[in-house]
Design a protein around this motif. Structure first.
Motif, PDB file in Angstrom:
ATOM      1  N   ALA A  78       8.832   2.380  -5.081  1.00  0.00           N
ATOM      2  CA  ALA A  78       9.597   1.600  -3.837  1.00  0.00           C
ATOM      3  C   ALA A  78      10.855   2.514  -3.520  1.00  0.00           C
ATOM      4  N   ILE A  79      11.579   2.842  -4.421  1.00  0.00           N
ATOM      5  CA  ILE A  79      12.874   3.540  -4.171  1.00  0.00           C
ATOM      6  C   ILE A  79      12.715   4.995  -3.515  1.00  0.00           C
ATOM      7  N   LYS A  80      11.638   5.622  -3.826  1.00  0.00           N
ATOM      8  CA  LYS A  80      10.904   6.841  -3.077  1.00  0.00           C
ATOM      9  C   LYS A  80      10.379   6.587  -1.713  1.00  0.00           C
TER      10      LYS A  80
ATOM     11  N   GLU B  26      -0.232  -8.075  -3.636  1.00  0.00           N
ATOM     12  CA  GLU B  26      -0.049  -6.931  -4.697  1.00  0.00           C
ATOM     13  C   GLU B  26      -1.339  -6.486  -5.494  1.00  0.00           C
ATOM     14  N   ARG B  27      -1.898  -7.731  -6.106  1.00  0.00           N
ATOM     15  CA  ARG B  27      -3.175  -7.634  -6.901  1.00  0.00           C
ATOM     16  C   ARG B  27      -4.208  -7.310  -6.196  1.00  0.00           C
ATOM     17  N   ARG B  28      -4.490  -7.588  -5.021  1.00  0.00           N
ATOM     18  CA  ARG B  28      -5.539  -7.003  -4.000  1.00  0.00           C
ATOM     19  C   ARG B  28      -5.193  -5.541  -3.913  1.00  0.00           C
ATOM     20  N   VAL B  29      -4.062  -5.116  -3.539  1.00  0.00           N
ATOM     21  CA  VAL B  29      -3.905  -3.583  -3.227  1.00  0.00           C
ATOM     22  C   VAL B  29      -4.353  -2.938  -4.513  1.00  0.00           C
ATOM     23  N   LEU B  30      -3.793  -3.041  -5.724  1.00  0.00           N
ATOM     24  CA  LEU B  30      -3.949  -2.504  -7.234  1.00  0.00           C
ATOM     25  C   LEU B  30      -5.546  -2.579  -7.169  1.00  0.00           C
ATOM     26  N   ALA B  31      -6.214  -3.625  -7.003  1.00  0.00           N
ATOM     27  CA  ALA B  31      -7.490  -3.715  -7.311  1.00  0.00           C
ATOM     28  C   ALA B  31      -8.480  -2.734  -6.322  1.00  0.00           C
ATOM     29  N   ALA B  32      -7.795  -2.573  -5.165  1.00  0.00           N
ATOM     30  CA  ALA B  32      -8.377  -1.690  -4.075  1.00  0.00           C
ATOM     31  C   ALA B  32      -8.311  -0.407  -4.518  1.00  0.00           C
ATOM     32  N   ARG B  33      -6.860   0.038  -4.927  1.00  0.00           N
ATOM     33  CA  ARG B  33      -6.817   1.383  -5.644  1.00  0.00           C
ATOM     34  C   ARG B  33      -7.854   1.997  -6.432  1.00  0.00           C
ATOM     35  N   ARG B  34      -8.466   0.848  -7.284  1.00  0.00           N
ATOM     36  CA  ARG B  34      -9.342   1.219  -8.236  1.00  0.00           C
ATOM     37  C   ARG B  34     -10.678   0.946  -7.697  1.00  0.00           C
ATOM     38  N   GLY B  35     -10.889   0.666  -6.291  1.00  0.00           N
ATOM     39  CA  GLY B  35     -12.346   0.806  -5.681  1.00  0.00           C
ATOM     40  C   GLY B  35     -13.067  -0.468  -5.619  1.00  0.00           C
ATOM     41  N   GLY B  36     -12.145  -1.537  -5.798  1.00  0.00           N
ATOM     42  CA  GLY B  36     -13.021  -2.940  -5.937  1.00  0.00           C
ATOM     43  C   GLY B  36     -11.866  -4.194  -5.387  1.00  0.00           C
ATOM     44  N   GLY B  37     -12.294  -5.076  -5.754  1.00  0.00           N
ATOM     45  CA  GLY B  37     -11.539  -6.445  -5.726  1.00  0.00           C
ATOM     46  C   GLY B  37     -11.698  -7.125  -4.353  1.00  0.00           C
TER      47      GLY B  37
ATOM     48  N   GLY C 268       0.764  -1.155  -0.016  1.00  0.00           N
ATOM     49  CA  GLY C 268      -0.122  -0.004   0.129  1.00  0.00           C
ATOM     50  C   GLY C 268       0.919   1.323   0.020  1.00  0.00           C
ATOM     51  N   ARG C 269       2.169   1.091   0.550  1.00  0.00           N
ATOM     52  CA  ARG C 269       2.797   2.421   0.911  1.00  0.00           C
ATOM     53  C   ARG C 269       3.633   2.379  -0.469  1.00  0.00           C
ATOM     54  N   VAL C 270       4.053   1.180  -1.289  1.00  0.00           N
ATOM     55  CA  VAL C 270       4.766   1.229  -2.399  1.00  0.00           C
ATOM     56  C   VAL C 270       3.743   2.117  -3.649  1.00  0.00           C
ATOM     57  N   HIS C 271       2.424   1.543  -3.688  1.00  0.00           N
ATOM     58  CA  HIS C 271       1.593   1.979  -4.464  1.00  0.00           C
ATOM     59  C   HIS C 271       0.598   3.119  -4.106  1.00  0.00           C
ATOM     60  N   GLU C 272       1.071   3.728  -3.268  1.00  0.00           N
ATOM     61  CA  GLU C 272       0.571   4.986  -2.415  1.00  0.00           C
ATOM     62  C   GLU C 272      -1.066   4.779  -2.453  1.00  0.00           C
ATOM     63  N   ALA C 273      -1.564   3.542  -1.902  1.00  0.00           N
ATOM     64  CA  ALA C 273      -3.182   3.346  -1.718  1.00  0.00           C
ATOM     65  C   ALA C 273      -3.104   2.821  -0.408  1.00  0.00           C
ATOM     66  N   ALA C 274      -4.275   2.942   0.025  1.00  0.00           N
ATOM     67  CA  ALA C 274      -4.767   2.296   1.485  1.00  0.00           C
ATOM     68  C   ALA C 274      -4.934   1.042   1.441  1.00  0.00           C
ATOM     69  N   PRO C 275      -4.324   0.152   2.527  1.00  0.00           N
ATOM     70  CA  PRO C 275      -4.313  -1.287   2.459  1.00  0.00           C
ATOM     71  C   PRO C 275      -5.866  -1.472   2.438  1.00  0.00           C
ATOM     72  N   PRO C 276      -6.274  -2.556   1.825  1.00  0.00           N
ATOM     73  CA  PRO C 276      -7.733  -2.991   2.070  1.00  0.00           C
ATOM     74  C   PRO C 276      -7.977  -3.783   3.276  1.00  0.00           C
ATOM     75  N   PRO C 277      -9.236  -3.729   4.012  1.00  0.00           N
ATOM     76  CA  PRO C 277      -9.396  -4.449   5.268  1.00  0.00           C
ATOM     77  C   PRO C 277      -9.509  -6.011   4.770  1.00  0.00           C
ATOM     78  N   LEU C 278      -9.473  -6.949   5.646  1.00  0.00           N
ATOM     79  CA  LEU C 278      -9.740  -8.242   5.380  1.00  0.00           C
ATOM     80  C   LEU C 278     -10.865  -8.656   6.185  1.00  0.00           C
ATOM     81  N   GLY C 279     -11.864  -9.203   5.247  1.00  0.00           N
ATOM     82  CA  GLY C 279     -13.341  -9.595   5.721  1.00  0.00           C
ATOM     83  C   GLY C 279     -13.300 -11.312   5.833  1.00  0.00           C
ATOM     84  N   GLN C 280     -14.387 -11.643   6.157  1.00  0.00           N
ATOM     85  CA  GLN C 280     -14.468 -13.338   6.288  1.00  0.00           C
ATOM     86  C   GLN C 280     -14.416 -13.846   5.139  1.00  0.00           C
TER      87      GLN C 280
END
Length: 446
Positions: free
Chosen positions: A409-411, A364-375, A329-341
């Motif tokens: 990631a370097i940044k 990583e796929r989960r974070v990228l999907a969350a950045r687009r609002g789903g997944g 989430g830090r690498v992709h500048e996105a909030a980490p998605p919460p885990l559900g049941q």
């Protein structure tokens, strides 16, 4: 259901017959139950009993159920379900606005009441688990940070690494693809007295018999070989069972003689380094099939470490995914998605043939999907994209994606390359090669 998974409830009702009826109902459903007659006793019982949910009557002598609700700490105290024969809609609405989980009228329907209480308890349990995970991640450092997990197998592995780091004995690391063999090799190096020396990782499957001598020992032009550069450090032989037999003989000679014969015919040069090797197959079978020299195996397997698969440490799945989603989430500048049941169920149902590496890719796929609002985790586990999703210029698209990802990631890690490599899930050597190949300017990124 074992004791660790059993839900627990604290019942509060001044009516003795109602208390006994509720206790009988809850215990029949498998709950651990404690009952008190007055709300004033709840504060004392919370710490000792630690219920997952509180079920309280509203109208009682002294402190009422609504007073009890006002004294609970939102987000920390267990959820409160109110039950009353004197309730009305305005009271129920006000109680819910003030933080009550639900409001149930007497006489209650047992099945509906149990459903409400189960959901409340499960929600509280998940919230507590997430808080414990976050606290644990904040405490992690050193070897715990490199080899994340609390399963017995991973704890034993960390202890073995600490023991072996004090020795110069050769170590052979065995484990399936994706279990973290290079991470373990680097940990052995970083925790040893050779930590100030170089760490040279060789992909044995890619070594060429024709160019090996010149590359490793030095050429006729006086150029020093790579094995000279590892003097005083650690030589990591990755995929050692896939090493060409001609190369195995030359490596064995260096390991046994502790010296290098430069290609220009000059005098032998003494070298001292620790040998750590890795394989994802059975080395004894490779010897039996004639693919690995037995004398080389004897030299490199003084000590062996067997890395656990992710299937053997399923209790670590949620912890690892939480760590990876926060890191990525830090690498992709996105909030980490919460885990559900449903996410946890998908984690537990998967076999994880790619082990920790596969889990990181899913994160990583989960974070990228969350950045687009789903997944979801289940969707992130589906690794077969539709053909229409594959770009025409795949090589360029992959390069552009890697360039963006490594740059971020370097940044994010302010140029600390070891941290960048760990965040990306690759070795430092691989990271350096990609930076050169992609023509990334580290200084311009900072």
């Amino acid at each position: 259901m074992n004791r660790a998974q059993t839900r627990s409830i604290l019942l509060v009702d001044d009516d003795r017959s109602m208390r006994e009826s509720l206790v009988e109902l809850m215990e029949a459903d498998g709950w651990r139950v404690e009952a008190v007659a007055r709300a004033e006793r709840v504060a004392d019982r919370l710490g000792a009993f630690q219920p997952d949910v509180i079920l309280s009557d509203v109208r009682m002598p002294g402190m009422s159920g609504l007073d009890l609700l006002a004294g609970l700490v939102p987000g920390i105290s267990p959820p409160l379900v109110l039950i009353s024969a004197h309730g009305d809609i305005p009271m129920a609405v006000k109680a819910m606005q003030d933080g009550a989980y639900s409001f149930v009228e007497k006489p209650y329907e047992p099945r509906r009441l149990l459903t409400i209480l189960r959901h409340a308890a499960d929600q509280h349990h998940m919230r507590q688990s997430n808080e414990r995970l976050k606290a644990r991640l904040l405490r992690l450092s050193g070897l715990d940070r490199v080899l994340l997990g609390e399963a017995a197998e991973i704890r034993a592995l960390r202890e073995d690494i600490l023991d072996l780091a004090e020795s110069d004995a050769p170590v052979l690391i065995a484990g399936e693809t994706g279990t973290g063999k290079e991470l373990v090799a680097r940990a052995l190096h970083d925790l040893s007295e050779h930590s100030d020396g170089p760490f040279l990782a060789l992909n044995c499957a890619a070594l060429s018999p024709e160019s090996f001598a010149a590359e490793m020992f030095g050429g006729m032009d006086g150029q020093g070989g790579r094995l000279l550069s590892v003097d005083g450090g650690t030589l990591f032989l990755d995929e050692v069972c896939s090493c060409p037999l001609e190369v195995q003989a030359k490596l064995l000679r260096v390991i046994e003689d502790k010296q290098i014969l430069p290609g220009d015919g000059s005098a032998p040069v003494p070298v001292a380094f620790r040998v750590v090797s890795a394989t994802n197959e059975d080395p004894e079978q490779a010897v039996a099939e004639g693919r690995l020299r037995q004398d080389l195996l004897f030299r490199i397997n003084t000590m062996m470490l067997n890395l656990p698969t992710l299937r053997q440490r399923r209790d670590d799945l949620v912890l690892l995914l939480t760590h990876f989603t926060e890191e990525l989430g830090r690498v992709h500048e996105a909030a980490p998605p919460p885990l559900g049941q449903d996410d946890i169920a998908a984690l537990m149902a998967h076999d994880w043939p790619g082990n920790v590496r596969e889990l990181r890719n899913v994160a990583e796929r989960r974070v990228l999907a969350a950045r687009r609002g789903g997944g979801s985790v289940a969707q992130a586990l589906r690794t077969d994209p539709l053909q229409d999703d594959v770009p025409d210029t795949l090589r360029e698209a992959v390069a552009a994606f890697e360039r963006e990802l490594i740059g971020k990631a370097i940044k994010a890690h302010e140029g600390r390359m070891d941290a960048v490599a760990e965040a990306l899930g690759i070795g430092r050597r691989t990271l350096n090669e990609k930076i050169v190949k992609l023509a990334l300017d580290k200084e311009a990124l900072l």
